[in-house]
Design an enzyme around this catalytic site. Structure first.
Site, mmCIF file in Angstrom:
data_model
loop_
_atom_site.group_PDB
_atom_site.id
_atom_site.type_symbol
_atom_site.label_atom_id
_atom_site.label_comp_id
_atom_site.label_asym_id
_atom_site.label_seq_id
_atom_site.Cartn_x
_atom_site.Cartn_y
_atom_site.Cartn_z
ATOM 1 N N GLN A 193 37.242 -42.147 -24.345
ATOM 2 C CA GLN A 193 38.065 -43.346 -24.514
ATOM 3 C C GLN A 193 38.396 -43.832 -23.099
ATOM 4 O O GLN A 193 39.306 -43.321 -22.451
ATOM 5 C CB GLN A 193 39.345 -43.031 -25.292
ATOM 6 C CG GLN A 193 40.138 -44.281 -25.628
ATOM 7 C CD GLN A 193 41.529 -43.978 -26.155
ATOM 8 O OE1 GLN A 193 42.093 -42.917 -25.881
ATOM 9 N NE2 GLN A 193 42.104 -44.912 -26.901
ATOM 10 N N ARG A 196 54.087 -36.502 -16.848
ATOM 11 C CA ARG A 196 55.296 -35.716 -16.610
ATOM 12 C C ARG A 196 55.011 -34.259 -16.255
ATOM 13 O O ARG A 196 55.911 -33.526 -15.862
ATOM 14 C CB ARG A 196 56.214 -35.784 -17.843
ATOM 15 C CG ARG A 196 57.046 -37.052 -17.871
ATOM 16 C CD ARG A 196 57.963 -37.073 -19.066
ATOM 17 N NE ARG A 196 57.259 -37.460 -20.287
ATOM 18 C CZ ARG A 196 57.712 -37.205 -21.504
ATOM 19 N NH1 ARG A 196 58.833 -36.536 -21.670
ATOM 20 N NH2 ARG A 196 57.029 -37.603 -22.567
ATOM 21 N N ASN A 198 57.479 -38.508 -37.463
ATOM 22 C CA ASN A 198 56.048 -38.346 -37.707
ATOM 23 C C ASN A 198 55.474 -37.475 -36.596
ATOM 24 O O ASN A 198 55.583 -37.801 -35.420
ATOM 25 C CB ASN A 198 55.387 -39.731 -37.701
ATOM 26 C CG ASN A 198 53.876 -39.642 -37.608
ATOM 27 O OD1 ASN A 198 53.275 -38.764 -38.210
ATOM 28 N ND2 ASN A 198 53.282 -40.562 -36.866
ATOM 29 N N ALA A 207 43.245 -38.017 -24.734
ATOM 30 C CA ALA A 207 42.875 -38.896 -23.623
ATOM 31 C C ALA A 207 44.035 -39.153 -22.672
ATOM 32 O O ALA A 207 43.854 -39.669 -21.577
ATOM 33 C CB ALA A 207 42.340 -40.220 -24.162
ATOM 34 N N LYS A 209 46.715 -32.627 -18.707
ATOM 35 C CA LYS A 209 47.728 -31.888 -19.469
ATOM 36 C C LYS A 209 47.126 -30.838 -20.403
ATOM 37 O O LYS A 209 47.539 -29.677 -20.390
ATOM 38 C CB LYS A 209 48.579 -32.875 -20.270
ATOM 39 C CG LYS A 209 49.604 -32.216 -21.135
ATOM 40 C CD LYS A 209 50.622 -33.207 -21.659
ATOM 41 C CE LYS A 209 50.117 -34.007 -22.826
ATOM 42 N NZ LYS A 209 51.173 -34.866 -23.393
HETATM 43 C C1 UD1 Z 1 52.599 -41.036 -31.671
HETATM 44 C C2 UD1 Z 1 52.846 -41.695 -33.024
HETATM 45 C C3 UD1 Z 1 54.278 -41.451 -33.450
HETATM 46 C C4 UD1 Z 1 54.588 -39.980 -33.480
HETATM 47 C C5 UD1 Z 1 54.240 -39.348 -32.143
HETATM 48 C C6 UD1 Z 1 54.385 -37.841 -32.222
HETATM 49 C C7 UD1 Z 1 51.382 -43.636 -32.977
HETATM 50 C C8 UD1 Z 1 51.303 -45.100 -32.836
HETATM 51 N N1 UD1 Z 1 52.587 -43.111 -32.886
HETATM 52 O O1 UD1 Z 1 53.447 -41.610 -30.726
HETATM 53 O O2 UD1 Z 1 54.517 -42.006 -34.731
HETATM 54 O O3 UD1 Z 1 55.952 -39.758 -33.791
HETATM 55 O O4 UD1 Z 1 52.886 -39.650 -31.785
HETATM 56 O O5 UD1 Z 1 54.187 -37.300 -30.963
HETATM 57 O O6 UD1 Z 1 50.392 -43.007 -33.238
HETATM 58 N N2 UD1 Z 1 46.231 -40.729 -27.206
HETATM 59 C C9 UD1 Z 1 44.924 -40.991 -26.884
HETATM 60 N N3 UD1 Z 1 44.559 -42.276 -26.666
HETATM 61 C C10 UD1 Z 1 45.414 -43.312 -26.752
HETATM 62 C C11 UD1 Z 1 46.763 -43.023 -27.069
HETATM 63 C C12 UD1 Z 1 47.152 -41.735 -27.301
HETATM 64 O O7 UD1 Z 1 44.115 -40.095 -26.806
HETATM 65 O O8 UD1 Z 1 44.984 -44.444 -26.551
HETATM 66 C C13 UD1 Z 1 46.627 -39.353 -27.435
HETATM 67 C C14 UD1 Z 1 47.568 -38.840 -26.377
HETATM 68 O O9 UD1 Z 1 46.844 -38.153 -25.366
HETATM 69 C C15 UD1 Z 1 48.439 -37.878 -27.157
HETATM 70 C C16 UD1 Z 1 48.450 -38.442 -28.555
HETATM 71 O O10 UD1 Z 1 47.354 -39.284 -28.632
HETATM 72 O O11 UD1 Z 1 47.909 -36.575 -27.225
HETATM 73 C C17 UD1 Z 1 49.725 -39.147 -28.874
HETATM 74 O O12 UD1 Z 1 49.944 -40.167 -27.966
HETATM 75 P P1 UD1 Z 1 51.394 -40.508 -27.466
HETATM 76 O O13 UD1 Z 1 51.308 -41.724 -26.625
HETATM 77 O O14 UD1 Z 1 52.041 -39.302 -26.937
HETATM 78 O O15 UD1 Z 1 52.129 -40.792 -28.848
HETATM 79 P P2 UD1 Z 1 52.924 -42.047 -29.272
HETATM 80 O O16 UD1 Z 1 51.978 -43.184 -29.445
HETATM 81 O O17 UD1 Z 1 54.094 -42.217 -28.429
#
Ligand code: UD1
Ligand code: CA
Length: 462
Positions: A72, A15, A169, A10, A22
């Site tokens: 979402q 970037r 992770n 989502a 993306k």
């Molecule tokens: C998350 C993990 C972190 C891990 C990292 C690896 C959590 C809280 N943290 O970090 O431990 O090291 O990934 O990359 O899970 N996404 C959605 N909906 C949302 C939020 C995110 O679809 O509401 C998707 C994003 O598009 C992406 C992925 O989930 O593909 C990860 O989201 P991102 O925000 O990049 O990861 P972090 O939360 O920073």
């Protein structure tokens, strides 16, 4: 026990600085998300649900038919996104395994994803981790005594001690469905970012006495793509894998670092690929063919033992034993039958060259049929377009089209017919005939000396 896959996709991918979401960015003919979905092939999941948000419609367009999507609307965190995926997924029962992946990690391999979901009896879940030099921004894997996973702490929630942990992770999990569903209900957004963290599920389950383990892989395999330079890095790695597989199957690739082949392309063992070759779409190359240097081919088939170099091929069919180039452009609808030849600075479009026919130099052949063994001379043009309509040129077998002939279509040239060099042919030519359209040659004797005298007189005056 069945496996169900939820892919989180989502996010916006700011970037990338691109209008395209993306996960829709193409890499070697396949979107990022497509590489992730294909990495579940060994797992053979019962369902795949992609959680979409940013650019949802564009993402839906690139998905294979058998995938579900869940919207979402508000991105409240990975836990929230997983919940939305679970709500939309069909046919999940309690003892199934739910595999959560991200849509932007194209380097995952099918073997790793299958291993992730292959839970042992005593395991409630598995996740994937990697040791990285700089884990800034990532969640850290906290190990419990005995080495099993104790929990995950997000970078921003880490204590100074936890910040020193290098095991990141990767965000990829396999968790038994009933336990995932239950524990997600207990996840709150009480953290620095105010998000529902999927990572909290890990700690909650461990606190309840469940066993979770982590599979360590290389940081490269779980690399998430966030920018154009990372996209290029992933492309390089995927290209390396494709080329390695082709070489192992018996394809000679002279410089794999400068050879660009889509996953959808097939190249037969015994073919040779020279540097600077790009093969895309449904292109196929048969055994013994030699392609390159510097060939761009899309949706083109190249037959056995053909040679193609310095050429652009789009939607062409090249038979066996043909020669193309150097510097040729084959446009859609070009069919080269066995043994035919298209040479230097020749362009073809919607044209069939029958067996052993040739157009060796500087020609345009559009909407034409060139008969077997016919020779098309240098500078020949099928004048197929009068500004309104496109018309056909039909040339018979064993014909000889003289250099610089203009064939004003619609027109038919018979078998064994010849056209004289420089002719503009506007009427059909019978079998075996010679057609010449030229004004008679004049000769003016002594012209040069008169010109020289004129020049001398002018110089004397100046
Ligand atoms: C998350 C993990 C972190 C891990 C990292 C690896 C959590 C809280 N943290 O970090 O431990 O090291 O990934 O990359 O899970 N996404 C959605 N909906 C949302 C939020 C995110 O679809 O509401 C998707 C994003 O598009 C992406 C992925 O989930 O593909 C990860 O989201 P991102 O925000 O990049 O990861 P972090 O939360 O920073
Ligand atoms: Ca003329």
């Amino acid at each position: 026990m069945a496996a169900h896959v939820i892919v989180l996709a989502a996010g916006e991918g700011k970037r990338m600085k691109s209008d395209l979401p993306k996960v829709a960015h193409p890499v070697l003919g396949k979107p990022l998300l497509g590489w992730v979905i294909d990495a579940t092939s060994d797992l053979d999941p019962a369902s795949i649900t992609v959680v979409v948000g940013h650019g949802a419609d564009q993402v839906r367009e690139i998905l294979p038919e058998a995938t579900n999507t869940a919207l979402q609307a508000e991105r409240l965190g990975t836990g929230h996104a997983t919940q939305i995926g679970l709500d939309a997924a069909e046919g999940i029962s309690g003892d199934d395994v739910v595999v959560v992946l991200y849509g932007d990690t194209p380097l995952l391999t099918p073997g790793l994803i299958a291993e992730l979901a292959n839970l042992s009896e005593d395991e409630t879940g598995r996740l994937i981790s990697a040791d990285v030099e700089d884990p800034t921004g990532y969640g850290r894997v906290i190990r419990a005594e005995g080495g099993s996973v104790g929990g995950i702490v997000e970078h921003r929630d880490c204590t100074p001690e936890q910040l020193k942990i290098n095991e990141m992770n990767a965000g990829l999990y396999a968790i038994r469905a009933n336990h995932l569903i239950e524990s997600l209900e207990n996840v709150t957004n009480d953290n620095v970012q105010g998000e529902y963290y999927l990572t909290d599920v890990v700690g909650l389950l461990v606190a309840e006495g469940h066993k979770l383990s982590a599979i360590k892989t290389t940081p490269e395999e779980v690399m998430g793509i966030n920018s154009q330079d990372q996209l290029a890095e992933a492309r390089r790695e995927l290209q390396r894998r494709i080329n390695t597989e082709l070489m192992r199957s018996g394809v000679a690739i002279l410089d794999p670092d400068r050879t660009y082949i889509d996953e959808s392309v097939s190249v037969a063992p015994g073919a040779t690929i020279y540097p600077g070759t790009h093969l895309e779409g449904s292109t196929s190359v048969a055994a013994g063919a030699r392609i390159g240097p510097d060939v761009f081919a899309v949706d083109t088939s190249i037959g056995a033992d053909s040679t193609v170099w310095y050429a652009v091929l789009r939607g062409a069919e090249i038979g066996a034993g043909c020669e193309v180039g150097p510097y040729a452009s084959l446009r859609p609808g070009t069919v080269l039958e066995a043994g035919s030849k298209i040479g230097t600075f020749v362009e073809t479009k919607n044209t069939t060259m029958a067996e052993d026919s040739k157009a060796n130099h500087l020609a345009y052949l559009g909407d034409a049929i060139v008969g077997a063994r016919t020779n098309v001379g240098a500078g020949v043009v099928t004048v197929n377009y009068d500004g309104v309509d496109k018309s056909k040129t039909e040339i018979g077998e064993d014909a000889f089209i003289g250099s610089d002939t203009m064939l004003v279509a619609p027109i038919k040239i018979g078998d064994r017919a010849t056209t004289g060099a420089g002719s503009v042919i506007t009427k059909d030519v019978d079998d075996d005939a010679l057609a010449v359209e030229r004004s008679g040659q004049k000769e003016i004797p002594g012209y040069s000396s008169r010109r020289a005298a004129r020049k001398a007189a002018k110089d004397a005056k100046d």
